[in-house]
Design an enzyme around this catalytic site. Structure first.
Site, PDB file in Angstrom:
ATOM      1  N   SER A  65       0.810  -1.217   0.000  1.00 37.69           N
ATOM      2  CA  SER A  65       0.000   0.000   0.000  1.00 37.69           C
ATOM      3  C   SER A  65       0.843   1.266   0.000  1.00 37.69           C
ATOM      4  CB  SER A  65      -0.929   0.013   1.223  1.00 37.69           C
ATOM      5  OG  SER A  65      -0.174  -0.105   2.416  1.00 37.69           O
TER       6      SER A  65
ATOM      7  N   GLU B  79      -5.013   0.121  -7.778  1.00 38.19           N
ATOM      8  CA  GLU B  79      -3.949   0.995  -8.267  1.00 38.19           C
ATOM      9  C   GLU B  79      -2.894   0.127  -8.959  1.00 38.19           C
ATOM     10  OE1 GLU B  79      -3.798   4.710  -5.137  1.00 38.19           O
ATOM     11  OE2 GLU B  79      -2.901   2.820  -4.500  1.00 38.19           O
TER      12      GLU B  79
ATOM     13  N   HIS C 230      -2.233  -2.808  -6.382  1.00 38.68           N
ATOM     14  CA  HIS C 230      -2.724  -2.512  -5.036  1.00 38.68           C
ATOM     15  C   HIS C 230      -4.251  -2.539  -4.960  1.00 38.68           C
ATOM     16  CE1 HIS C 230      -3.374   0.560  -1.594  1.00 38.68           C
ATOM     17  NE2 HIS C 230      -3.300  -0.658  -1.113  1.00 38.68           N
TER      18      HIS C 230
END
Length: 388
Positions: free
Chosen positions: A127, A160, A148
């Site tokens: 993250s 992401e 992510h």
């Protein structure tokens, strides 16, 4: 030349490293979309626990008529337990979802490379840790990319996709297409600390904590102000309790360290003490709120003037971060807006919200805070001033 000839959208062989909440969630997403999935964890018992938990979750979904019994059986049949990293030898894609520790992750990746094919893509669900730094130790860093997901992975739409400086140019688009095929909302982000969401969202927690630390308002008042004036689904303290106070603190520390101790991302002493006391939120039964059986949630003392002060302080910091992300090209405008709405359920895109409130008002609020505290924490993005 195609460096990844075995990479195909349909019916992939996918490996998942880590059988925690994120790992089993990602495995569920891949298996639901027809992939053959192998899941591995250094703690063999954790894999067993996770797969039993998944079966219970899917059974509930069948009971609610969200999926059919046939679909449940198909998902479970698509998931196999790997007992060692060697079991990933036939995988075209592997996603790591283990502890947020660079050294541990890197050790796993270098070990993994001994067993997988040269065209196997390796991804990390980190993250906040730099994708470039994680992939740099690999023999083939061009195969490495950030993927992510957000918790819970089966429900949260955003993913992401983060290429590193060394990732092969075409790979981000391939992963982007795969995530769309899996029913997700992908965005491509630059490899900067926190990527899009965890960078821009830091003030939601950080300013809330600062306000409480300074006895300006209570936890309950901050949460209530953001929900009533901002229409956020959860206040910052409710959200930290859901995420895990310790997890949120760890991400904050990572972003702060990776930005060379930029005061904007300075962690909170209150959050550190909460982490030390193991008051981690829902998972421990107590965090900023008490989740034990029979516990009554305190009612906030309503104060219209105070609530407006809280809301403007936090929203101004958030909008300033979004504008700065735009200035630095962290992602395009559409992806910045999409990421905050789909990744953390913000009611509006922050760039649009800034226009709605008025960038002059945002600038004024930040300038007042800067003059009061004399801290770089409240400096404005150069682009924000140009919007006025």
């Amino acid at each position: 030349m195609n460096s990844f000839p075995n990479f195909q959208i349909k019916n992939m062989n996918v490996g998942i490293i880590g059988a925690g909440t994120m790992g089993i969630g990602i495995a569920q997403v891949a298996a639901t979309n027809g992939c053959k999935v192998w899941i591995y964890d250094a703690n063999a018992k954790q894999v067993e626990t996770a797969t039993v938990g998944l079966e219970k979750t899917l059974t509930k979904l069948v009971g609610k008529q969200k999926i059919s019994a046939e679909k449940m059986n198909e998902i479970l049949a698509n998931i196999s337990i790997a007992t060692e990293l060697k079991d990933f030898k036939d995988c075209e894609l592997i996603i790591e979802a283990i502890i947020e520790n660079k050294e541990i992750k890197t050790k796993v990746f270098t070990e993994l490379e001994k067993y997988v094919s040269e065209s196997c893509v390796i991804g990390s669900n980190t993250s906040s840790i730099s994708i470039t730094s994680l992939g740099a130790e690999l023999q083939k860093p061009e195969r490495f990319i950030g993927i992510h997901f957000f918790n819970p992975a089966p429900l949260m739409p955003l993913v992401e996709v983060i290429p590193s400086l060394l990732t092969e140019k075409s790979l981000a688009e391939k992963i982007y297409s795969l995530m769309k095929d899996w029913g997700k909302t992908p965005v491509i982000a630059k490899d900067i600390p926190g990527f899009i969401v965890n960078r821009i969202a830091r003030p939601y927690y950080g300013e809330g904590l600062r306000i409480v630390e300074e006895n300006i308002a209570t936890v309950e008042q901050v949460d209530d102000a953001m929900k009533t004036l901002g229409n956020f689904k959860m206040g910052p303290f409710e959200l930290m309790d859901l995420i895990g106070v310790d997890v949120n603190f760890s991400v904050t520390k990572t972003v702060y360290n990776e930005y060379f101790y930029d005061p904007k991302y300075k962690p909170s002493l209150l959050q550190q003490r909460m982490s030390e006391a193991k008051l981690h939120g829902r998972k421990t039964g107590k965090g900023f709120y008490d989740y034990s059986e029979g516990a009554v949630k305190p009612e906030p003392v309503k104060d219209a003037v105070l609530y407006q002060q809280i809301f403007m302080r936090i929203i101004s910091m958030l909008i300033n971060e979004a504008v700065e992300a735009k200035r630095l090209g962290v992602a395009n405008d559409e992806d910045i807006e999409l990421a905050m709405q789909k990744g953390v359920n913000y009611p509006k895109g922050l760039l649009a919200w800034g226009k709605e409130i008025g960038y002059a008002k945002i600038s004024e609020t930040l300038q007042d805070l800067y003059e009061e505290y004399q801290e770089e924490r409240y400096r404005q993005s150069p682009l924000l001033r140009k919007f006025i």
